[in-house]
Design a protein around this motif. Structure first.
Motif, PDB file in Angstrom:
ATOM      1  N   PRO A   1       0.653  -1.465  -0.298  1.00  0.00           N
ATOM      2  CA  PRO A   1       0.403   0.379  -0.175  1.00  0.00           C
ATOM      3  C   PRO A   1       0.736   1.502   0.252  1.00  0.00           C
ATOM      4  O   PRO A   1       1.851   1.405   0.830  1.00  0.00           O
ATOM      5  N   GLY A   2       0.161   2.777  -0.692  1.00  0.00           N
ATOM      6  CA  GLY A   2       0.916   3.455  -0.763  1.00  0.00           C
ATOM      7  C   GLY A   2       2.125   3.661  -1.458  1.00  0.00           C
ATOM      8  O   GLY A   2       2.974   4.799  -1.386  1.00  0.00           O
ATOM      9  N   GLU A   3       2.591   2.337  -2.383  1.00  0.00           N
ATOM     10  CA  GLU A   3       3.901   2.855  -2.798  1.00  0.00           C
ATOM     11  C   GLU A   3       3.834   2.865  -4.237  1.00  0.00           C
ATOM     12  O   GLU A   3       4.551   2.527  -5.220  1.00  0.00           O
ATOM     13  N   ASP A   4       3.120   4.149  -4.788  1.00  0.00           N
ATOM     14  CA  ASP A   4       2.479   4.660  -6.228  1.00  0.00           C
ATOM     15  C   ASP A   4       3.833   3.866  -7.011  1.00  0.00           C
ATOM     16  O   ASP A   4       3.268   3.278  -7.952  1.00  0.00           O
TER      17      ASP A   4
END
Length: 449
Positions: A21-24
């Motif tokens: 999550p959150g690791e674009d």
């Protein structure tokens, strides 16, 4: 209705999003590869059935550690260090270290994932990894940088080795930092293990052409790509973003091949020099003085500095984004296409957004993705490892010739693979498929690892 292959890849991608999550940037890198390998999965279903696609998205090892250090006034600072050892199916983990305030785990994972396929494309026996820290060397004294590097290596040393993991430089990590890191590694281990780091100085195990390799390599790729259309860099107007190591040596090689680089940039703005960027002045300001591009304009009367804005507003025949990820957006692509740009060659890692990449491909602009075009740096690092292993040292001319041969072979491999899979001229598809298949085949051969 989506094909079975697309459905399978979408399911795996959904799992990647859930687990990371959150690791674009990492998500973006995975998405790009998945979009390319649909025909591979259709042809080789064992890559999904044996979970190769899933496994290649999961690093073999992720190391996060604190890095305490003291500045020149005795104040203690704490930074965070990372090393993501992503895939060793083809050889020891290989990839640079990035020191920049923007660094977090997602940055390192995106870079490490890209590195797997980039290294595979070189044809050299090296796996993929990446590392770094949110430490900012800008404005720090040599003594402060040394103390940080020594603290960083005091933890990292236990995870690396010439047959395990071989770091190199990246943004914020040049010859100075590699020297301090290697000195601390040697001190702790009591071994002169030259092959544990690449990008070393010429007098202590480094290779000729290593500083120039990424910029030179991207330019060789550009030349080869233009040749497929009966053209060359001769007489071409070129814009290079950035002004660091990659950009500087791209400027040098473009000029040697008859082109003219009319603009380059830094985080504060860009310089336009219609007569061509003065290479020696650029090196003096950026490499010796560690100054800003505005100083270039001050010292070069006929050049002008534009604060902020976009370097892609400068009309050109060839664009070489060589600064950082996601720096070239859809509106920049529209500007370049409108100005008649013929080719875009990525000197940095994933500097072009997906929307901009799509625009270039749809408009017929030649587009070289970073995992192919900027592979010259890691290829020459592998040549440095060869020289270290044999206690040898090659001439500049021999090493540059090897680099040119490797870059031409990468280009041809990407072009032939794109043709084989029904996407002629699409170097993104060619690079992703060629790199992925090589790694996937090795992973199958090695069993469930």
């Amino acid at each position: 209705m989506a094909s079975p292959e697309v459905s399978k890849l979408e399911s795996i991608y959904a799992d990647v999003l859930r687990r990371n999550p959150g690791e674009d940037e990492f998500h973006q890198a995975v998405r790009e590869v998945f979009d390319s390998i649909v025909p591979v999965v259709a042809r080789r279903p064992e890559f999904v059935e044996a979970c190769v696609v899933t496994r290649v998205c999961e690093p073999e090892r992720q190391i996060i550690f604190r890095v305490p250090w003291a500045d020149d006034r005795g104040r203690v600072h704490i930074n965070r260090g990372f090393r993501v050892e992503f895939n060793s199916a083809l050889g020891p983990f290989k990839g640079g270290l990035r020191f920049h305030p923007s660094v977090y785990l997602g940055t390192i994972k995106f870079l490490g994932f890209e590195q797997i396929f980039k290294n595979a494309l070189t044809g050299m026996p090296i796996g993929g990894g990446k590392g770094g820290s949110d430490f900012d060397p800008k404005g720090r004294s040599d003594a402060e940088v040394m103390r940080f590097c020594q603290s960083f290596m005091t933890e990292l040393y236990r995870h690396i080795g010439e047959y395990t993991d071989v770091p190199a430089g990246d943004i914020g990590v040049g010859g100075r930092e590699i020297g301090y890191l290697f000195g601390q590694y040697k001190r702790i281990t009591n071994r002169y293990e030259s092959g544990v780091l690449t990008g070393k100085g010429l007098t202590w195990g480094g290779s000729q052409v290593r500083p120039e390799a990424t910029g030179y390599g991207a330019t060789f790729f550009a030349q080869r790509m233009l040749q497929t259309r009966g053209d060359s860099l001769e007489g071409k107007r070129v814009v290079v973003s950035g002004s660091g190591n990659v950009a500087t040596y791209a400027v040098e090689k473009v000029h040697q091949l008859g082109g003219t680089v009319v603009a380059c940039s830094d985080s504060a703005g860009y310089v336009v020099d219609e007569a061509g960027i003065d290479l020696e002045l650029l090196k003096q300001i950026k490499q010796v003085q560690r100054g800003r591009m505005s100083e270039y304009a001050d010292k070069r009367g006929r050049a002008r500095f534009v604060a902020g804005g976009s370097v892609w507003d400068v009309p050109c025949d060839v664009a070489m984004p060589s600064a950082t990820q996601n720096e070239l957006h859809a509106h920049d692509a529209a500007t370049l296409i409108g100005n008649g740009c013929l080719a875009v060659v990525e000197g940095a890692n994933m500097p072009t957004t997906p929307e901009a990449t799509k625009a270039f491909l749809e408009s017929g602009v030649l587009f070289a993705p970073g995992k192919a075009a900027n592979a010259g740096g890691v290829a020459t690092s592998a040549l440095e490892m060869q020289q270290n292993a044999s206690r040898d040292s090659w001439t500049f001319e021999h090493t540059e010739q090897r680099l040119a041969e490797i870059m031409n072979a990468i280009h041809d491999r990407c072009a032939e693979t794109a043709e084989e899979y029904g996407a002629p001229g699409n170097y993104v598809v060619g690079a992703n498929i060629a790199g992925f298949v090589k790694v996937a085949d090795a992973m199958l051969a090695l069993g469930l690892i």
